[in-house]
Design a protein around this motif. Structure first.
Motif, mmCIF file in Angstrom:
data_model
loop_
_atom_site.group_PDB
_atom_site.id
_atom_site.type_symbol
_atom_site.label_atom_id
_atom_site.label_comp_id
_atom_site.label_asym_id
_atom_site.label_seq_id
_atom_site.Cartn_x
_atom_site.Cartn_y
_atom_site.Cartn_z
ATOM 1 N N MET A 1 0.810 -1.199 0.000
ATOM 2 C CA MET A 1 0.000 0.000 0.000
ATOM 3 C C MET A 1 0.856 1.266 0.000
ATOM 4 S SD MET A 1 -2.824 -1.528 -0.177
ATOM 5 C CE MET A 1 -3.862 -0.121 -0.305
ATOM 6 N N LEU A 2 2.140 1.117 0.253
ATOM 7 C CA LEU A 2 3.011 2.283 0.356
ATOM 8 C C LEU A 2 3.014 3.154 -0.902
ATOM 9 C CD1 LEU A 2 4.824 3.674 2.342
ATOM 10 C CD2 LEU A 2 6.728 2.316 1.503
ATOM 11 N N PRO A 3 2.984 2.590 -2.117
ATOM 12 C CA PRO A 3 2.955 3.483 -3.285
ATOM 13 C C PRO A 3 1.711 4.378 -3.347
ATOM 14 C CG PRO A 3 3.580 1.284 -3.952
ATOM 15 C CD PRO A 3 3.164 1.197 -2.519
ATOM 16 N N LEU A 4 0.638 3.970 -2.717
ATOM 17 C CA LEU A 4 -0.578 4.779 -2.729
ATOM 18 C C LEU A 4 -0.575 5.862 -1.649
ATOM 19 C CD1 LEU A 4 -3.234 1.972 -3.285
ATOM 20 C CD2 LEU A 4 -2.154 3.438 -4.986
ATOM 21 N N ALA A 5 0.397 5.831 -0.751
ATOM 22 C CA ALA A 5 0.414 6.753 0.387
ATOM 23 C C ALA A 5 0.618 8.205 -0.038
ATOM 24 C CB ALA A 5 1.503 6.353 1.373
ATOM 25 N N ARG A 6 1.268 8.439 -1.148
ATOM 26 C CA ARG A 6 1.525 9.807 -1.591
ATOM 27 C C ARG A 6 0.315 10.425 -2.291
ATOM 28 N NH1 ARG A 6 6.374 12.084 -2.702
ATOM 29 N NH2 ARG A 6 7.855 11.437 -1.155
ATOM 30 N N LEU A 7 -0.659 9.604 -2.619
ATOM 31 C CA LEU A 7 -1.851 10.108 -3.320
ATOM 32 C C LEU A 7 -2.876 10.621 -2.314
ATOM 33 C CD1 LEU A 7 -2.349 7.202 -5.883
ATOM 34 C CD2 LEU A 7 -1.267 9.410 -6.295
ATOM 35 N N SER A 8 -3.747 11.477 -2.788
ATOM 36 C CA SER A 8 -4.865 11.887 -1.942
ATOM 37 C C SER A 8 -5.792 10.688 -1.782
ATOM 38 C CB SER A 8 -5.613 13.056 -2.587
ATOM 39 O OG SER A 8 -6.250 12.631 -3.780
ATOM 40 N N TYR A 9 -6.668 10.763 -0.783
ATOM 41 C CA TYR A 9 -7.542 9.621 -0.525
ATOM 42 C C TYR A 9 -8.413 9.259 -1.724
ATOM 43 C CZ TYR A 9 -10.913 6.510 1.543
ATOM 44 O OH TYR A 9 -11.718 5.432 1.787
ATOM 45 N N PRO A 10 -9.074 10.201 -2.369
ATOM 46 C CA PRO A 10 -9.893 9.813 -3.534
ATOM 47 C C PRO A 10 -9.065 9.197 -4.662
ATOM 48 C CG PRO A 10 -10.535 11.997 -2.775
ATOM 49 C CD PRO A 10 -9.285 11.616 -2.027
ATOM 50 N N ASP A 11 -7.868 9.726 -4.890
ATOM 51 C CA ASP A 11 -7.021 9.170 -5.947
ATOM 52 C C ASP A 11 -6.519 7.776 -5.577
ATOM 53 O OD1 ASP A 11 -7.369 11.440 -7.452
ATOM 54 O OD2 ASP A 11 -5.484 12.360 -6.795
ATOM 55 N N ALA A 12 -6.136 7.589 -4.318
ATOM 56 C CA ALA A 12 -5.685 6.276 -3.867
ATOM 57 C C ALA A 12 -6.830 5.267 -3.912
ATOM 58 C CB ALA A 12 -5.117 6.367 -2.453
ATOM 59 N N GLY A 94 1.933 -18.808 -0.539
ATOM 60 C CA GLY A 94 2.543 -18.171 0.629
ATOM 61 C C GLY A 94 2.361 -16.665 0.629
ATOM 62 N N SER A 95 2.407 -16.056 -0.549
ATOM 63 C CA SER A 95 2.162 -14.619 -0.649
ATOM 64 C C SER A 95 0.722 -14.290 -0.274
ATOM 65 C CB SER A 95 2.447 -14.126 -2.072
ATOM 66 O OG SER A 95 3.800 -14.314 -2.389
ATOM 67 N N ALA A 96 -0.202 -15.145 -0.702
ATOM 68 C CA ALA A 96 -1.601 -14.940 -0.321
ATOM 69 C C ALA A 96 -1.768 -15.085 1.190
ATOM 70 C CB ALA A 96 -2.501 -15.924 -1.065
ATOM 71 N N ALA A 97 -1.074 -16.049 1.784
ATOM 72 C CA ALA A 97 -1.164 -16.249 3.228
ATOM 73 C C ALA A 97 -0.532 -15.089 4.002
ATOM 74 C CB ALA A 97 -0.498 -17.568 3.613
ATOM 75 N N ALA A 98 0.406 -14.393 3.379
ATOM 76 C CA ALA A 98 1.003 -13.233 4.037
ATOM 77 C C ALA A 98 0.008 -12.074 4.110
ATOM 78 C CB ALA A 98 2.265 -12.796 3.294
ATOM 79 N N LEU A 99 -0.955 -12.049 3.174
ATOM 80 C CA LEU A 99 -1.964 -10.988 3.185
ATOM 81 C C LEU A 99 -3.106 -11.289 4.136
ATOM 82 C CD1 LEU A 99 -2.190 -10.154 -0.616
ATOM 83 C CD2 LEU A 99 -1.028 -8.866 1.166
ATOM 84 N N LYS A 100 -3.566 -12.532 4.124
ATOM 85 C CA LYS A 100 -4.631 -12.984 5.028
ATOM 86 C C LYS A 100 -4.309 -14.398 5.462
ATOM 87 C CE LYS A 100 -8.669 -10.282 4.110
ATOM 88 N NZ LYS A 100 -10.097 -10.288 3.941
ATOM 89 N N LEU A 101 -4.814 -14.807 6.587
ATOM 90 C CA LEU A 101 -4.437 -16.084 7.172
ATOM 91 C C LEU A 101 -5.046 -17.295 6.476
ATOM 92 C CD1 LEU A 101 -2.742 -17.305 9.368
ATOM 93 C CD2 LEU A 101 -4.659 -17.075 10.917
ATOM 94 N N PHE A 102 -6.289 -17.212 6.008
ATOM 95 C CA PHE A 102 -6.958 -18.413 5.515
ATOM 96 C C PHE A 102 -6.289 -19.070 4.304
ATOM 97 C CE2 PHE A 102 -9.201 -15.231 3.006
ATOM 98 C CZ PHE A 102 -9.342 -15.855 1.783
ATOM 99 N N PRO A 103 -5.589 -18.362 3.401
ATOM 100 C CA PRO A 103 -4.894 -19.088 2.340
ATOM 101 C C PRO A 103 -3.729 -19.938 2.866
ATOM 102 C CG PRO A 103 -5.281 -16.842 1.647
ATOM 103 C CD PRO A 103 -5.613 -16.934 3.105
#
Length: 124
Positions: A1-12, A94-103
């Motif tokens: 999500m870090l690349p979206l941090a520089r954008l305004s909320y509506p743009d992100a 494993g990448s999916a499991a890093a985002l949420k537990l159920f995978p």
């Protein structure tokens, strides 16, 4: 999500939703390709129309959830496993499991099959 941090909320919010919808489309196309489906425009139209009024997809867009990204990662793991790339399948799961537990339950699937290369990819 870090690349979206520089954008305004509506743009992100817009950027995240566009990325999510692209991930959803990519997962559907990947699944259709793996299953050998060749949909025609007349079969796609009702599916797209139903998706536009689907409650879970509406919630995904409004709340900015991770479900589309998870779907793409899990569909990619499934496709890689079908094509004989166990390390890639494990890494995507494993990448999916890093985002949420159920995978993470996919690790159990790979372990029960004794596919240790996929388990290693999952751990990596």
């Amino acid at each position: 999500m870090l690349p979206l941090a520089r954008l305004s909320y509506p743009d992100a919010f817009l950027a995240w939703n566009l990325l999510s919808l692209a991930a959803l489309a990519a997962a559907v196309l990947l699944t259709a390709r793996e299953l050998g489906l060749r949909p025609t425009p007349w079969t796609l139209f009702p599916v797209v129309a139903l998706a536009l009024v689907c409650g879970p997809l509406h919630a995904q867009v409004l709340q900015g959830q991770w479900n589309a990204a998870l779907l793409l990662l899990i569909a990619g793991a499934w496709a890689a496993d079908r094509r004989g790339f166990p390390v890639l399948a494990g890494a995507l799961a494993g990448s999916a499991a890093a985002l949420k537990l159920f995978p993470g339950l996919l690790l159990l699937y790979f372990a029960l099959r004794r596919d240790w290369r996929a388990v290693g990819g999952w751990a990596a």
